[in-house]
Design an enzyme around this catalytic site. Sequence first.
Site, PDB file in Angstrom:
ATOM      1  N   LYS A 194       0.858  -1.192   0.000  1.00 47.48           N
ATOM      2  CA  LYS A 194       0.000   0.000   0.000  1.00 47.48           C
ATOM      3  C   LYS A 194       0.892   1.238   0.000  1.00 47.48           C
ATOM      4  CE  LYS A 194      -3.948   0.718   0.717  1.00 47.48           C
ATOM      5  NZ  LYS A 194      -5.017   1.183  -0.215  1.00 47.48           N
ATOM      6  N   ASP A 227      -5.487  -3.593  -1.758  1.00 45.71           N
ATOM      7  CA  ASP A 227      -6.943  -3.630  -1.902  1.00 45.71           C
ATOM      8  C   ASP A 227      -7.349  -3.998  -3.327  1.00 45.71           C
ATOM      9  OD1 ASP A 227      -5.806  -1.205  -2.628  1.00 45.71           O
ATOM     10  OD2 ASP A 227      -7.443   0.028  -1.855  1.00 45.71           O
ATOM     11  N   ASP A 251      -1.442 -12.582   4.884  1.00 49.02           N
ATOM     12  CA  ASP A 251      -2.372 -13.341   5.708  1.00 49.02           C
ATOM     13  C   ASP A 251      -3.781 -13.255   5.129  1.00 49.02           C
ATOM     14  OD1 ASP A 251      -3.513 -14.735   7.770  1.00 49.02           O
ATOM     15  OD2 ASP A 251      -2.950 -13.343   9.349  1.00 49.02           O
TER      16      ASP A 251
END
Length: 369
Positions: A194, A227, A251
């Site tokens: 990110k 995302d 994860d």
Amino acid sequence: MSEAHKLLVLAGDGIGPEVMREVARIVHWLDANRGLKLDITEELVGAASLAVHGVPIRDEVIDLARKSDAILFGSVGDPAWSHVGFDKRPEVAILKLRKELELFANLRPAQLFDALIDASALKPEVVRGLDIMIVRETVGGIYFGEPRGIETLPDGSRRGINTEVYTTSEIERVARVAFEMARQRGNRVCSVEKCNVMESGLLWKEVVTDLHKREYQDVELSHMLADNCAMQLVRNPNQFDVIVTGNLFGDILSDLASMLTGSLGMLPSATLGIVREDGKRNALYEPIHGSAPDIAGKGIANPLAQILSFAMLLRYSLNRADDADLIEKAVSNVLASGLRTADIMSPGMARVGTDMMGQAVVREMEKLA
């Protein structure tokens, strides 16, 4: 006669011991028919260790792990221990193993067997041929960063703190595993972070880009925000070959990818560590399904993820790729024959329990061999 490989077996909690018993069948068969010699040590971890020793994992077990050629892990977790402090939770066992042995690169394949295409959460035309490898960093990032904890503020309210932190060397070593893995597959790596809102993500992107330029220009590299990667895994999963990412995003994304394959009960994993002075690499192999306490002891758990984790152990730690191929082919054939455990059951298939599924895999190995 060659020296036996040292294997540490940590079955753990919940369905761990049940599915590990099915691996024992395969070990016995490989010993009798393929000359596989293993020096096996079994120990307690997680809630099982807490009940006997008062800790999730003993230092003696970590020492055994350091001296083993590989670790085969089941699962840890038990709601009966949810009241204890974080440092005594059963899950601390796997976190401590990763940290103490520097098991930094988690390999999570998301591969869809043709026979299970209708069990996927996605349409067959979207998910057919799925074969992704997610390489997740496992000893850094927000799960281990400092400062961390829960503090009480002057007004009496509380604040929880976790820190996302990565260094150049931590990023480089896991990215190197991803690039090397891609060279054996489709030769494509997608680096996920990110960088638009996190400085650690920006560093991650810069370090991966620099390493690619220096050592891996033959591999195709792309970058994607975490995302967007989650969205793309559902929209068009076959665009990916190898995904490399940090601890937290790995994860989440690997569990998302697992449902593309039909069930958590189908997915194995390997976690690779540093190369030791003896030239061997620390490595731990485990299914990703967890302890599943709600079905523990019922004989209905799917043992295939544990079996496939053992196949990865044979491939990456013991250099027995032929035996790994045999197991994987046997699993594929058993599924094609219509046998299903409860988690992957569909109309027209034959439902079997843990024991019968394990027996079926061994019988198919005998036929193939």
